[in-house]
Design a protein around this motif. Structure first.
Motif, short mmCIF file in Angstrom:
data_model
loop_
_atom_site.label_atom_id
_atom_site.label_comp_id
_atom_site.label_asym_id
_atom_site.label_seq_id
_atom_site.Cartn_x
_atom_site.Cartn_y
_atom_site.Cartn_z
N VAL A 209 0.85 -1.21 0.00
CA VAL A 209 0.00 0.00 0.00
C VAL A 209 0.87 1.23 0.00
O VAL A 209 0.63 2.21 -0.73
N HIS A 212 2.34 1.84 -3.26
CA HIS A 212 1.35 2.28 -4.22
C HIS A 212 1.02 3.77 -4.02
O HIS A 212 0.74 4.50 -5.00
N LEU A 213 1.06 4.24 -2.78
CA LEU A 213 0.71 5.63 -2.50
C LEU A 213 1.86 6.57 -2.79
O LEU A 213 1.64 7.78 -2.96
N LYS A 214 3.06 6.15 -2.84
CA LYS A 214 4.19 7.05 -3.08
C LYS A 214 4.09 7.79 -4.42
O LYS A 214 4.30 9.01 -4.48
N MET A 216 1.52 8.70 -6.09
CA MET A 216 0.40 9.63 -6.03
C MET A 216 0.79 10.84 -5.21
O MET A 216 0.39 11.98 -5.53
N ALA A 217 1.57 10.69 -4.20
CA ALA A 217 1.98 11.81 -3.38
C ALA A 217 2.97 12.68 -4.14
O ALA A 217 3.03 13.89 -3.93
#
Length: 218
Positions: A209, A212-214, A216-217
């Protein structure tokens, strides 16, 4: 060459002729057989015995009747015989008395010997009885010790059997406890392994997770 008379059996006349002046008591059938040159020893001996009997001196004639002894001589002889008989009787009585005394003394000595021997036998019998009693007591004591030792050995055997049974029980209980502990440890390891695997799965999911979020940030 011999004549018929010479060839016939030996006769009394032949033996008498062979004797000639020889004393028949100073010769024998063997010597006459040598002179005659023939005949059996038995026949020659028979004729020689007959000639000896012929030449034997005649026995003397018996004298006339013995006159009666004088009364005085008979009385003296009887008195002397009586006195001699008394002396012999007294001597016999004295000898018998001495022999009796000797026999009595010997019997008394033998009685003392028998009494001494009997006393010795009694003493030996008493000693033998005492020894037998002592041996019987010692045997009884030994039997008592043996019985006590047997009883003690039986008790020790029972105690040893009980101790062996207790050891076996403790060993079995320890083995059972060890098996239970091993099973519980295995279960605990399996539980911890499962928990660890779950934590690893959670960490993996969280990391995914985050990864996966890196983007987008940014």
């Amino acid at each position: 060459m011999t004549t018929d008379a010479q060839a016939g059996p030996i006769t009394l006349a032949d033996v008498r002729a062979a004797l000639a002046d020889t004393d028949p008591s100073r010769t024998n059938a063997g010597a006459l057989r040598k002179v005659l040159g023939r005949g059996s020893y038995a026949t020659i001996q028979k004729h020689l015995d007959a000639i000896r009997a012929e030449r034997a001196p005649a026995p003397p004639e018996a004298p006339g009747a013995v006159p009666a002894p004088p009364a005085e001589a008979l009385h003296a002889i009887w008195g002397a015989a009586w006195a001699q008989a008394q002396v012999m009787t007294l001597a016999r009585m004295e000898r018998l008395s001495a022999e009796r005394d000797t026999a009595l003394a010997l019997a008394a000595a033998q009685a003392q010997d028998v009494a001494g021997l009997a006393a010795e036998i009694d003493a030996q019998a008493a000693a033998a009885q005492d020894l037998a009693d002592s041996q019987a007591q010692a045997l009884a004591a030994a039997q008592g010790v043996a019985l006590e030792a047997t009883a003690r050995a039986d008790r020790q055997a029972q105690e040893l059997a009980a101790a062996r049974a207790e050891i076996e029980r403790i060993t079995a209980a320890a083995a059972q406890a060890a098996a239970l502990a091993e099973r519980e440890a295995t279960i605990e390891r399996q539980t911890l392994q499962a928990a660890l695997e779950r934590q690893i799965d959670k960490y993996t999911d969280l990391k995914a997770v985050v990864d996966h979020l890196k983007p987008m940030a940014g």
